[in-house]
Design a protein around this motif. Structure first.
Motif, PDB file in Angstrom:
ATOM      1  N   TYR A  12       0.839  -1.204   0.000  1.00  0.00           N
ATOM      2  CA  TYR A  12       0.000   0.000   0.000  1.00  0.00           C
ATOM      3  C   TYR A  12       0.868   1.246   0.000  1.00  0.00           C
ATOM      4  O   TYR A  12       0.569   2.223  -0.677  1.00  0.00           O
ATOM      5  N   VAL A  13       1.956   1.203   0.764  1.00  0.00           N
ATOM      6  CA  VAL A  13       2.861   2.351   0.845  1.00  0.00           C
ATOM      7  C   VAL A  13       3.593   2.541  -0.477  1.00  0.00           C
ATOM      8  O   VAL A  13       3.635   3.644  -1.028  1.00  0.00           O
ATOM      9  N   ARG A  14       4.176   1.475  -0.994  1.00  0.00           N
ATOM     10  CA  ARG A  14       5.001   1.560  -2.199  1.00  0.00           C
ATOM     11  C   ARG A  14       4.209   1.809  -3.474  1.00  0.00           C
ATOM     12  O   ARG A  14       4.622   2.584  -4.332  1.00  0.00           O
ATOM     13  N   ASP A  15       3.077   1.123  -3.608  1.00  0.00           N
ATOM     14  CA  ASP A  15       2.430   1.015  -4.913  1.00  0.00           C
ATOM     15  C   ASP A  15       1.116   1.763  -5.058  1.00  0.00           C
ATOM     16  O   ASP A  15       0.535   1.744  -6.145  1.00  0.00           O
ATOM     17  N   THR A  16       0.607   2.359  -3.983  1.00  0.00           N
ATOM     18  CA  THR A  16      -0.699   3.012  -4.058  1.00  0.00           C
ATOM     19  C   THR A  16      -0.648   4.384  -3.390  1.00  0.00           C
ATOM     20  O   THR A  16       0.327   4.739  -2.739  1.00  0.00           O
ATOM     21  N   VAL A  17      -1.751   5.096  -3.531  1.00  0.00           N
ATOM     22  CA  VAL A  17      -1.920   6.370  -2.828  1.00  0.00           C
ATOM     23  C   VAL A  17      -2.886   6.208  -1.651  1.00  0.00           C
ATOM     24  O   VAL A  17      -3.290   7.195  -1.038  1.00  0.00           O
ATOM     25  N   ILE A  18      -3.228   4.979  -1.322  1.00  0.00           N
ATOM     26  CA  ILE A  18      -4.169   4.713  -0.237  1.00  0.00           C
ATOM     27  C   ILE A  18      -3.635   5.242   1.088  1.00  0.00           C
ATOM     28  O   ILE A  18      -4.396   5.712   1.915  1.00  0.00           O
ATOM     29  N   THR A  19      -2.348   5.149   1.302  1.00  0.00           N
ATOM     30  CA  THR A  19      -1.709   5.746   2.471  1.00  0.00           C
ATOM     31  C   THR A  19      -0.746   6.817   1.995  1.00  0.00           C
ATOM     32  O   THR A  19      -0.179   6.707   0.910  1.00  0.00           O
ATOM     33  N   GLY A  50     -15.191   2.711  25.947  1.00  0.00           N
ATOM     34  CA  GLY A  50     -15.864   3.977  26.205  1.00  0.00           C
ATOM     35  C   GLY A  50     -15.836   4.969  25.065  1.00  0.00           C
ATOM     36  O   GLY A  50     -16.322   6.098  25.209  1.00  0.00           O
ATOM     37  N   TYR A  51     -15.297   4.587  23.927  1.00  0.00           N
ATOM     38  CA  TYR A  51     -15.271   5.509  22.787  1.00  0.00           C
ATOM     39  C   TYR A  51     -16.671   5.667  22.216  1.00  0.00           C
ATOM     40  O   TYR A  51     -17.506   4.767  22.311  1.00  0.00           O
ATOM     41  N   ARG A  52     -16.935   6.824  21.616  1.00  0.00           N
ATOM     42  CA  ARG A  52     -18.279   7.145  21.141  1.00  0.00           C
ATOM     43  C   ARG A  52     -18.359   7.405  19.639  1.00  0.00           C
ATOM     44  O   ARG A  52     -19.425   7.273  19.064  1.00  0.00           O
ATOM     45  N   THR A  53     -17.253   7.822  19.027  1.00  0.00           N
ATOM     46  CA  THR A  53     -17.282   8.179  17.609  1.00  0.00           C
ATOM     47  C   THR A  53     -16.055   7.606  16.913  1.00  0.00           C
ATOM     48  O   THR A  53     -14.946   7.665  17.443  1.00  0.00           O
ATOM     49  N   LEU A  54     -16.275   7.080  15.712  1.00  0.00           N
ATOM     50  CA  LEU A  54     -15.192   6.582  14.864  1.00  0.00           C
ATOM     51  C   LEU A  54     -15.083   7.481  13.646  1.00  0.00           C
ATOM     52  O   LEU A  54     -16.095   7.888  13.079  1.00  0.00           O
ATOM     53  N   VAL A  55     -13.861   7.769  13.251  1.00  0.00           N
ATOM     54  CA  VAL A  55     -13.579   8.587  12.076  1.00  0.00           C
ATOM     55  C   VAL A  55     -12.618   7.812  11.191  1.00  0.00           C
ATOM     56  O   VAL A  55     -11.706   7.138  11.687  1.00  0.00           O
ATOM     57  N   ALA A  56     -12.818   7.894   9.881  1.00  0.00           N
ATOM     58  CA  ALA A  56     -11.905   7.250   8.931  1.00  0.00           C
ATOM     59  C   ALA A  56     -11.669   8.192   7.761  1.00  0.00           C
ATOM     60  O   ALA A  56     -12.576   8.899   7.325  1.00  0.00           O
ATOM     61  N   GLY A  57     -10.446   8.195   7.290  1.00  0.00           N
ATOM     62  CA  GLY A  57     -10.093   8.952   6.096  1.00  0.00           C
ATOM     63  C   GLY A  57      -9.666   8.002   5.006  1.00  0.00           C
ATOM     64  O   GLY A  57      -9.049   6.965   5.286  1.00  0.00           O
ATOM     65  N   MET A  58     -10.009   8.340   3.757  1.00  0.00           N
ATOM     66  CA  MET A  58      -9.596   7.488   2.646  1.00  0.00           C
ATOM     67  C   MET A  58      -9.238   8.336   1.439  1.00  0.00           C
ATOM     68  O   MET A  58      -9.992   9.235   1.062  1.00  0.00           O
ATOM     69  N   THR A  59      -8.081   8.065   0.885  1.00  0.00           N
ATOM     70  CA  THR A  59      -7.650   8.756  -0.320  1.00  0.00           C
ATOM     71  C   THR A  59      -8.605   8.397  -1.449  1.00  0.00           C
ATOM     72  O   THR A  59      -8.994   7.238  -1.600  1.00  0.00           O
ATOM     73  N   LEU A  60      -8.960   9.396  -2.230  1.00  0.00           N
ATOM     74  CA  LEU A  60      -9.887   9.183  -3.348  1.00  0.00           C
ATOM     75  C   LEU A  60      -9.139   9.092  -4.670  1.00  0.00           C
ATOM     76  O   LEU A  60      -8.135   9.774  -4.849  1.00  0.00           O
ATOM     77  N   GLU A 103     -14.439   3.019   0.367  1.00  0.00           N
ATOM     78  CA  GLU A 103     -15.684   3.789   0.467  1.00  0.00           C
ATOM     79  C   GLU A 103     -16.872   2.853   0.665  1.00  0.00           C
ATOM     80  O   GLU A 103     -17.749   3.126   1.486  1.00  0.00           O
ATOM     81  N   GLY A 104     -16.903   1.749  -0.068  1.00  0.00           N
ATOM     82  CA  GLY A 104     -17.999   0.796   0.044  1.00  0.00           C
ATOM     83  C   GLY A 104     -18.038   0.118   1.399  1.00  0.00           C
ATOM     84  O   GLY A 104     -19.108  -0.037   1.992  1.00  0.00           O
ATOM     85  N   LEU A 105     -16.892  -0.298   1.899  1.00  0.00           N
ATOM     86  CA  LEU A 105     -16.831  -0.957   3.200  1.00  0.00           C
ATOM     87  C   LEU A 105     -17.330  -0.016   4.296  1.00  0.00           C
ATOM     88  O   LEU A 105     -18.170  -0.385   5.115  1.00  0.00           O
ATOM     89  N   HIS A 106     -16.812   1.201   4.296  1.00  0.00           N
ATOM     90  CA  HIS A 106     -17.201   2.140   5.345  1.00  0.00           C
ATOM     91  C   HIS A 106     -18.692   2.485   5.269  1.00  0.00           C
ATOM     92  O   HIS A 106     -19.374   2.540   6.291  1.00  0.00           O
ATOM     93  N   ALA A 107     -19.201   2.680   4.067  1.00  0.00           N
ATOM     94  CA  ALA A 107     -20.639   2.964   3.918  1.00  0.00           C
ATOM     95  C   ALA A 107     -21.474   1.786   4.403  1.00  0.00           C
ATOM     96  O   ALA A 107     -22.483   1.962   5.099  1.00  0.00           O
ATOM     97  N   ALA A 108     -21.062   0.572   4.058  1.00  0.00           N
ATOM     98  CA  ALA A 108     -21.810  -0.619   4.467  1.00  0.00           C
ATOM     99  C   ALA A 108     -21.824  -0.794   5.981  1.00  0.00           C
ATOM    100  O   ALA A 108     -22.744  -1.397   6.530  1.00  0.00           O
ATOM    101  N   LEU A 109     -20.818  -0.243   6.653  1.00  0.00           N
ATOM    102  CA  LEU A 109     -20.734  -0.364   8.107  1.00  0.00           C
ATOM    103  C   LEU A 109     -21.283   0.856   8.830  1.00  0.00           C
ATOM    104  O   LEU A 109     -21.061   1.030  10.028  1.00  0.00           O
ATOM    105  N   GLY A 110     -22.008   1.702   8.102  1.00  0.00           N
ATOM    106  CA  GLY A 110     -22.713   2.797   8.749  1.00  0.00           C
ATOM    107  C   GLY A 110     -21.968   4.107   8.859  1.00  0.00           C
ATOM    108  O   GLY A 110     -22.432   5.026   9.536  1.00  0.00           O
ATOM    109  N   PHE A 111     -20.837   4.235   8.196  1.00  0.00           N
ATOM    110  CA  PHE A 111     -20.128   5.512   8.198  1.00  0.00           C
ATOM    111  C   PHE A 111     -20.827   6.484   7.253  1.00  0.00           C
ATOM    112  O   PHE A 111     -21.322   6.081   6.202  1.00  0.00           O
ATOM    113  N   GLU A 112     -20.842   7.727   7.619  1.00  0.00           N
ATOM    114  CA  GLU A 112     -21.429   8.794   6.817  1.00  0.00           C
ATOM    115  C   GLU A 112     -20.308   9.754   6.402  1.00  0.00           C
ATOM    116  O   GLU A 112     -19.506  10.172   7.244  1.00  0.00           O
TER     117      GLU A 112
END
Length: 173
Positions: free
Chosen positions: A21-28, A111-121, A127-136
């Motif tokens: 992911y580091v070497r070959d993509t822009v995902i990270t 005790g955590y209340r909110t999850l945040v995720a960032g994804m390179t576009l 995007e599909g995984l996060h949407a399917a798991l209820g992320f907005e």
């Protein structure tokens, strides 16, 4: 498939999953793959206050997911940033959902209340995984990172875990 808490013994395998992911993509936006020692430090940090899980196929680590601090300021202490990485060929297998489901349960129990995720576009799989798991989706940071000779956008999404109708604990556990 078995999902369990990561230890320092998993650092080399996690580094191997992450390196392409580091070497070959822009995902990270990392530019150099972390070493096993770097990954061991990251695992230890996550395990102290959040969580880091690995998925095993037999003895082989095929993916991992973790939570970490969202921001250092105290008002954000009940919010986690989450990430997930799977071996090539493991997407759309249900593994990402399983890892994240276990991770979210552990973070909620602390005790955590909110999850945040960032994804390179673009990143349709994430995007599909996060949407399917209820992320907005909550926004896009435009041209925020430079990698592989181009400016990259990052989409941000969030989802609640736990309850929002009571006072949180003084600190996540």
């Amino acid at each position: 498939m078995q999902i369990e808490d990561a230890t320092a013994a998993d650092a080399e395998a996690c580094a191997a999953v992450y390196a392409p992911y580091v070497r070959d993509t822009v995902i990270t936006f990392e530019l150099d793959p972390p070493t096993a020692q770097d990954m061991a430090r990251r695992i230890a940090t996550a395990q102290r206050a959040h969580a880091w899980l690995v998925a095993r196929d037999g003895d082989h680590v095929v993916g991992y997911a973790y939570g970490g601090a969202y921001h250092a300021r105290p008002a954000y202490r009940w919010t986690c940033e989450v990430s997930i990485y799977l071996e090539p060929g493991r997407r759309r297998s249900g593994l990402g959902r399983s890892l994240y489901t276990e991770l979210f349960a552990r973070l909620e129990a602390r005790g955590y209340r909110t999850l945040v995720a960032g994804m390179t576009l673009p990143n349709p799989a994430s995007e599909g995984l996060h949407a399917a798991l209820g992320f907005e989706r909550i926004g896009v940071s435009r041209s925020i990172g430079w990698k592989h000779d181009a400016w990259r956008d990052v989409a941000w999404c969030q989802r609640p875990i736990g309850r929002w109708d009571d006072d949180p604990p003084a600190e996540p556990r």
